[in-house]
Design an enzyme around this catalytic site. Structure first.
Site, PDB file in Angstrom:
ATOM      1  N   SER A   6       0.924  -1.259  -0.075  1.00 10.78           N
ATOM      2  CA  SER A   6      -0.114  -0.153   0.043  1.00 10.78           C
ATOM      3  C   SER A   6       0.952   1.284  -0.084  1.00 10.78           C
ATOM      4  O   SER A   6       1.480   1.519   1.014  1.00 10.78           O
ATOM      5  CB  SER A   6      -1.028   0.116   1.245  1.00 10.78           C
ATOM      6  OG  SER A   6      -1.363   1.292   1.486  1.00 10.78           O
ATOM      7  N   HIS A  30      -1.213  -1.627  -4.111  1.00  6.91           N
ATOM      8  CA  HIS A  30      -2.635  -1.321  -3.571  1.00  6.91           C
ATOM      9  C   HIS A  30      -2.629   0.503  -3.416  1.00  6.91           C
ATOM     10  O   HIS A  30      -1.870   0.873  -2.933  1.00  6.91           O
ATOM     11  CB  HIS A  30      -2.422  -1.778  -2.195  1.00  6.91           C
ATOM     12  CG  HIS A  30      -3.831  -1.787  -1.286  1.00  6.91           C
ATOM     13  ND1 HIS A  30      -4.917  -2.618  -1.653  1.00  6.91           N
ATOM     14  CD2 HIS A  30      -4.262  -0.817  -0.230  1.00  6.91           C
ATOM     15  CE1 HIS A  30      -5.930  -2.407  -0.959  1.00  6.91           C
ATOM     16  NE2 HIS A  30      -5.429  -1.276  -0.095  1.00  6.91           N
ATOM     17  N   ASP A  32      -4.962   3.232  -2.084  1.00  7.32           N
ATOM     18  CA  ASP A  32      -5.936   3.618  -0.988  1.00  7.32           C
ATOM     19  C   ASP A  32      -6.402   4.746  -1.495  1.00  7.32           C
ATOM     20  O   ASP A  32      -5.980   5.836  -0.890  1.00  7.32           O
ATOM     21  CB  ASP A  32      -5.338   3.540   0.263  1.00  7.32           C
ATOM     22  CG  ASP A  32      -5.246   1.940   1.023  1.00  7.32           C
ATOM     23  OD1 ASP A  32      -5.901   1.151   0.741  1.00  7.32           O
ATOM     24  OD2 ASP A  32      -4.038   1.814   1.338  1.00  7.32           O
ATOM     25  N   MET A  34      -9.214   7.660  -0.433  1.00 12.01           N
ATOM     26  CA  MET A  34     -10.109   7.984   0.576  1.00 12.01           C
ATOM     27  C   MET A  34     -10.669   9.305   0.138  1.00 12.01           C
ATOM     28  O   MET A  34      -9.779  10.392  -0.196  1.00 12.01           O
ATOM     29  CB  MET A  34      -9.336   8.068   2.045  1.00 12.01           C
ATOM     30  CG  MET A  34      -8.553   6.922   2.101  1.00 12.01           C
ATOM     31  SD  MET A  34      -7.665   6.932   3.803  1.00 12.01           S
ATOM     32  CE  MET A  34      -6.772   5.560   3.900  1.00 12.01           C
ATOM     33  N   HIS A  63      -8.535   0.140  -4.242  1.00 11.28           N
ATOM     34  CA  HIS A  63      -9.406   0.095  -2.791  1.00 11.28           C
ATOM     35  C   HIS A  63      -9.930   1.393  -2.568  1.00 11.28           C
ATOM     36  O   HIS A  63      -9.092   2.421  -2.226  1.00 11.28           O
ATOM     37  CB  HIS A  63      -8.429  -0.411  -1.699  1.00 11.28           C
ATOM     38  CG  HIS A  63      -9.173  -0.357  -0.362  1.00 11.28           C
ATOM     39  ND1 HIS A  63      -8.428  -0.621   0.868  1.00 11.28           N
ATOM     40  CD2 HIS A  63     -10.442  -0.264  -0.130  1.00 11.28           C
ATOM     41  CE1 HIS A  63      -9.448  -0.527   1.793  1.00 11.28           C
ATOM     42  NE2 HIS A  63     -10.860  -0.538   1.190  1.00 11.28           N
ATOM     43  N   MET A  65     -12.195   3.896  -0.721  1.00 13.94           N
ATOM     44  CA  MET A  65     -12.867   4.308   0.601  1.00 13.94           C
ATOM     45  C   MET A  65     -13.799   5.362   0.343  1.00 13.94           C
ATOM     46  O   MET A  65     -13.237   6.578   0.861  1.00 13.94           O
ATOM     47  CB  MET A  65     -11.792   4.226   1.898  1.00 13.94           C
ATOM     48  CG  MET A  65     -11.344   2.734   2.086  1.00 13.94           C
ATOM     49  SD  MET A  65      -9.535   3.001   2.950  1.00 13.94           S
ATOM     50  CE  MET A  65      -8.662   3.046   1.745  1.00 13.94           C
ATOM     51  N   MET A 134     -11.055  -6.178   5.853  1.00 16.02           N
ATOM     52  CA  MET A 134     -10.215  -5.213   6.701  1.00 16.02           C
ATOM     53  C   MET A 134     -10.088  -5.887   8.013  1.00 16.02           C
ATOM     54  O   MET A 134     -10.893  -6.384   8.937  1.00 16.02           O
ATOM     55  CB  MET A 134     -11.128  -4.104   6.936  1.00 16.02           C
ATOM     56  CG  MET A 134     -11.256  -3.262   5.571  1.00 16.02           C
ATOM     57  SD  MET A 134      -9.854  -2.725   4.737  1.00 16.02           S
ATOM     58  CE  MET A 134      -9.027  -1.833   5.775  1.00 16.02           C
ATOM     59  N   GLY A 139      -8.792   3.987   7.080  1.00 12.14           N
ATOM     60  CA  GLY A 139      -8.684   5.371   7.425  1.00 12.14           C
ATOM     61  C   GLY A 139      -6.827   5.567   7.391  1.00 12.14           C
ATOM     62  O   GLY A 139      -6.419   6.703   6.876  1.00 12.14           O
ATOM     63  N   ASP A 170      -6.199  -6.741   4.388  1.00 12.48           N
ATOM     64  CA  ASP A 170      -5.772  -5.555   4.609  1.00 12.48           C
ATOM     65  C   ASP A 170      -5.908  -4.734   5.949  1.00 12.48           C
ATOM     66  O   ASP A 170      -6.999  -4.706   6.488  1.00 12.48           O
ATOM     67  CB  ASP A 170      -6.663  -4.646   3.676  1.00 12.48           C
ATOM     68  CG  ASP A 170      -6.208  -3.357   3.456  1.00 12.48           C
ATOM     69  OD1 ASP A 170      -4.785  -3.008   3.752  1.00 12.48           O
ATOM     70  OD2 ASP A 170      -6.719  -2.284   2.788  1.00 12.48           O
TER      71      ASP A 170
END
Ligand code: DX5
Ligand code: ZN
Length: 215
Positions: A6, A30, A32, A34, A63, A65, A134, A139, A170
């Site tokens: 990540s 990966h 992330d 957000m 991914h 979020m 998860m 976060g 993850d």
């Protein structure tokens, strides 16, 4: 065990040289994403994802979020990632979205937060190609692994049965728990803090994690 570092845990301003240092030991990258709503934090979006793509041939593991993933997901189609995963907690339209992702030739994945039971995806199991469990609340990188993930991984593996569904883990994954995760059924492990910032290079860390996963 496939490893998906990540980059959230990397020095984002040094991303170009970090990407250059990765090698064939690294299976995925990966990403992330957000949005500051689904999770209070903001990370990066499709622009940074495009830049990552332009500096590496390693397949991308996206991914999201984000709230209303049906609006965000299409922004990542042109990157032709290996998979796009969205949270079941964030949408009322998981079937439509999973089918749309699959129509693009991309594996649709569903993510479950620690508090969301695996049974939540039972009705739509035939629509998806990946389940991401998860093992921290989303976060931040660098949080402590939540043991409750083990049972959920076993449940997800059992629910998937013979279907071609990948199980991904993850959050808080490191050298000490990766073997137990592999034994529980994780085929793809996201690794943030345990991959970046140590004395070894990220590619070396990935090699060591793979070895640890075999026990
Ligand atoms: C958490 C992210 C994770 C995180 C993993 O919100 O989804 O991918 O970056 O980092 P570590 O391995 O440090 O928990
Ligand atoms: Zn993640």
């Amino acid at each position: 065990m496939k490893i998906s570092p990540s980059i959230l845990a990397a020095d984002l301003l040094d991303l170009k040289s970090i990407l250059k240092g990765l090698d064939s030991r690294v299976d995925f990258i990966h990403l992330d994403v957000m949005d500051g709503h689904f999770v209070p934090q903001l990370s990066f979006g499709e622009r940074v994802a495009e830049l990552v793509k332009s500096h590496t041939d390693i397949p991308l593991d996206v991914h999201l979020m984000v709230d209303q993933p049906e609006i965000e997901v299409p922004k990542y189609y042109k990157l032709k990632p290996h998979n796009i995963t969205f949270h079941i907690e964030a949408t009322n339209f998981p079937v439509r979205l999973a089918r749309e992702i699959r129509d693009q030739g991309i594996i649709p994945g569903i993510v479950l937060n620690p508090g969301t039971p695996v049974s939540r995806i039972e009705p739509i199991i035939d629509e998806i190609g990946l389940i991401l469990i998860m093992s921290v609340e989303p976060g931040f990188y660098g949080q402590k692994f939540l043991e409750l993930a083990y049972d959920k991984i076993r449940e997800a593996r059992a629910l998937a049965g013979d279907r071609p569904i990948l199980i991904e883990g993850d959050g808080g994954i490191n050298q000490n728990n990766i073997k137990s995760l592999a034994d529980a059924g994780v085929q793809m492990a996201v690794v943030g803090a345990a991959c970046f910032g140590g004395p070894e290079s990220p590619a070396e860390r990935v090699g060591l994690l793979k070895k640890a996963a075999q026990g």
